[in-house]
Design a protein around this motif. Sequence first.
Motif, mmCIF file in Angstrom:
data_model
loop_
_atom_site.group_PDB
_atom_site.id
_atom_site.type_symbol
_atom_site.label_atom_id
_atom_site.label_comp_id
_atom_site.label_asym_id
_atom_site.label_seq_id
_atom_site.Cartn_x
_atom_site.Cartn_y
_atom_site.Cartn_z
ATOM 1 N N ILE A 458 31.434 39.301 42.451
ATOM 2 C CA ILE A 458 32.294 38.351 42.462
ATOM 3 C C ILE A 458 33.671 38.186 41.934
ATOM 4 O O ILE A 458 34.139 39.540 41.433
ATOM 5 C CB ILE A 458 31.589 37.196 41.261
ATOM 6 C CG1 ILE A 458 31.333 38.009 40.247
ATOM 7 C CG2 ILE A 458 30.047 37.045 42.011
ATOM 8 C CD1 ILE A 458 30.956 36.974 38.991
ATOM 9 N N ALA A 459 34.350 37.530 42.126
ATOM 10 C CA ALA A 459 35.786 37.489 41.885
ATOM 11 C C ALA A 459 36.130 36.692 40.398
ATOM 12 O O ALA A 459 35.653 35.555 40.119
ATOM 13 C CB ALA A 459 36.670 36.746 42.745
ATOM 14 N N GLU A 460 36.828 37.620 39.723
ATOM 15 C CA GLU A 460 37.068 36.717 38.095
ATOM 16 C C GLU A 460 38.251 36.064 38.379
ATOM 17 O O GLU A 460 39.160 36.175 39.045
ATOM 18 C CB GLU A 460 37.392 38.114 37.225
ATOM 19 C CG GLU A 460 35.926 38.941 36.874
ATOM 20 C CD GLU A 460 36.174 39.964 36.023
ATOM 21 O OE1 GLU A 460 37.482 40.556 35.834
ATOM 22 O OE2 GLU A 460 35.410 40.360 35.162
ATOM 23 N N THR A 461 38.238 35.073 37.248
ATOM 24 C CA THR A 461 39.310 34.151 37.338
ATOM 25 C C THR A 461 39.746 34.286 36.002
ATOM 26 O O THR A 461 39.339 34.583 34.893
ATOM 27 C CB THR A 461 38.929 32.749 37.684
ATOM 28 O OG1 THR A 461 37.615 32.575 36.737
ATOM 29 C CG2 THR A 461 38.280 32.916 39.158
ATOM 30 N N GLU A 462 41.222 33.735 35.763
ATOM 31 C CA GLU A 462 41.606 33.609 34.489
ATOM 32 C C GLU A 462 41.959 32.117 34.134
ATOM 33 O O GLU A 462 42.262 31.239 34.576
ATOM 34 C CB GLU A 462 43.087 34.081 34.458
ATOM 35 C CG GLU A 462 43.257 35.626 34.762
ATOM 36 C CD GLU A 462 44.739 36.314 34.772
ATOM 37 O OE1 GLU A 462 44.578 37.477 34.655
ATOM 38 O OE2 GLU A 462 45.669 35.576 35.225
#
Length: 654
Positions: A458-462
């Motif tokens: 999965i792609a991490e977000t900030e």
Amino acid sequence: MSDPVRRYRYGPFSGGPDPLAPPPDLRAALEEIGRDVMEGRSPDAALRELLRRGLPEQHGLDEITQRLWRKRSELQRRHRLDGTLEQVKELLQQALTKERQALARDLDDDARFQEFQLDELPGSPAGAVRELAEYQWRSSEARESFQEIRRLLGQEALEQRFRGMSEALKATTPEDVERVREMLEDLSALLGQRAQGAPDIEQKFAEFMARHGEFFPENPRTVDELVDLLAARAAAAQRLLNSLSQQQRQELAQLSQQAFGDPRLAQSLQQLDNQLRQLRPGQDWTGRGRFRGENPLGMAEGAAALQDLAELDQLAEQLAQSYPGARLEDIDLEALARQLGRESTVDMRRLADLERQLRDRGLLERAPDGDLRLTPKAMRQLGDTALRDVLDQIRTRRGDRASQAAGAAGELSGATRQWRFGDTEPWDVGRTVRNAVLRTAAAQRDRAVRLDVADVEIAETEHRSRAAVALCVDTSWSMVQDGRWLPMKRTALALHHLISTRFRADALQVITFGREAATTGIAELTALEGAWEQGTNLHHALLLAGRHLRRHPDAQPVVLVVTDGEPTAHLEPDGEAVFDYPPRPETLARTLAELDALARLGSNLTVFRLGEDPRLTRFVDLMARRSNGRVVAPDLDGLGAAVVTDYLRNRRPR
């Protein structure tokens, strides 16, 4: 034609360090060092303590030292040093018994006179051997026993000082004895020239070894190495004599004159001992060994045992590493192998490798002032470990998984990670498909690619919000005294690592407060030593927290206070810290006034109360009501989890 059968030989590996040995556990080693540093030790002292204790799967210096002391105790418990005298007595008794039996069969007057001579022998073995030097033996067996006494005395005297002499003197013929006498004369001449500082001493040494090298299987390379070898053994022989009773020493001194039936040998050995004493006065010539066992040792064995004791003592001193400039390289691995076997040298090499890799991997370094210190890389690893422990506590207490998210829905951070149950972040399709291809390429006969849960990334977000965090930690003496020092530091370390790796936009300021408050870096806090200082200046800490929050007006203000005592100090307008107990009303008023200033900035305040002091409880409850904040009373094991959880809650805008 078939290939020839290959033959293999198997045996213990002896080419250096074990190539199959596991590498040093640097993470575990760093955790041990970090814990000691946070408890107040210097990094130098923490490293020495680690090497002393070792690791769960690796023996330390203490364990090796214990083996040394066990061997030393066993030597003294099993043996005694009068073996040569006992052997002389036994051989003398055999000779006299056989001779009397032979005389009893003869009826002439000479036989009766010889019986009278035997009856009048002195009671001491040395006196009897001396009187029998010119005796005409009738029994060949008795004569052989008496000659054995002389050979024994000669071999014991030589073996004391020249290890391996029995190999060079297999038959101890008169020619052999003469070769020994020549060697002793040449050796005495060589040592005399060494004492006088002869310029060509190494050439003379080479000539000596070319002529008499068979007597020195150790193959010393220089005259000083030869002197060191001989002096150590001569000193051990002297300590053996010192360990005997006065009567036993006198007996051996007289018996030594009968060595090989030639008193000149004893004189040459005495001269050699005197020369060695002058060349190596630092050797232990006056000590003694205390042996209390039942197994008698001869002079050569006893001297070797005393030399072993001296070597064991020297190794114990090296292993203690208590002298200035001590290093693991100082430990004599050859001596360690002689005394404890190869296993101990393997342990020592692993310890040395551990120490070296801690430096080579950039975890420890020397500061310009020469002191050892933890590197930024080491601090990051310690912070990562502390944070992992905190997340494990959070998961255990709440039944949740440890969150690895860098943020909730928001901008992509560019980083990815493996999907776990409950994740809601978007898939990284490219990496997910790539993982599936790599996993199935070798196993699939057809060309179809099948996804598995293990392939998903999965792609991490900030987060788009940011926070200004002031962590105020109490460093008064009560924190040290009541065992709260280490949990406080590990909490700060975990929070710092979380913010520096997951919430990089947040601004963290660590503030310590005792009699006075001060801003500090995480490395300085980690190495901070507890000091006897009265005063809990929360007023000053909140003042510094306010300055930090005002420098970040666009951030969500968060103030976290960890303390175990009510405020007992405050700052005067001139900057002087004033302490009093019970606290002055002015101290409490100034602290609350600064709290009101933080509330006007919209800060989220949480006080982590340690201990059950009623006065502290009342005051922090007042703080919470006045600032619309919270009070948390965690146990020490849960302090880190409580602080991190509260930070994550408070950093979100209200």
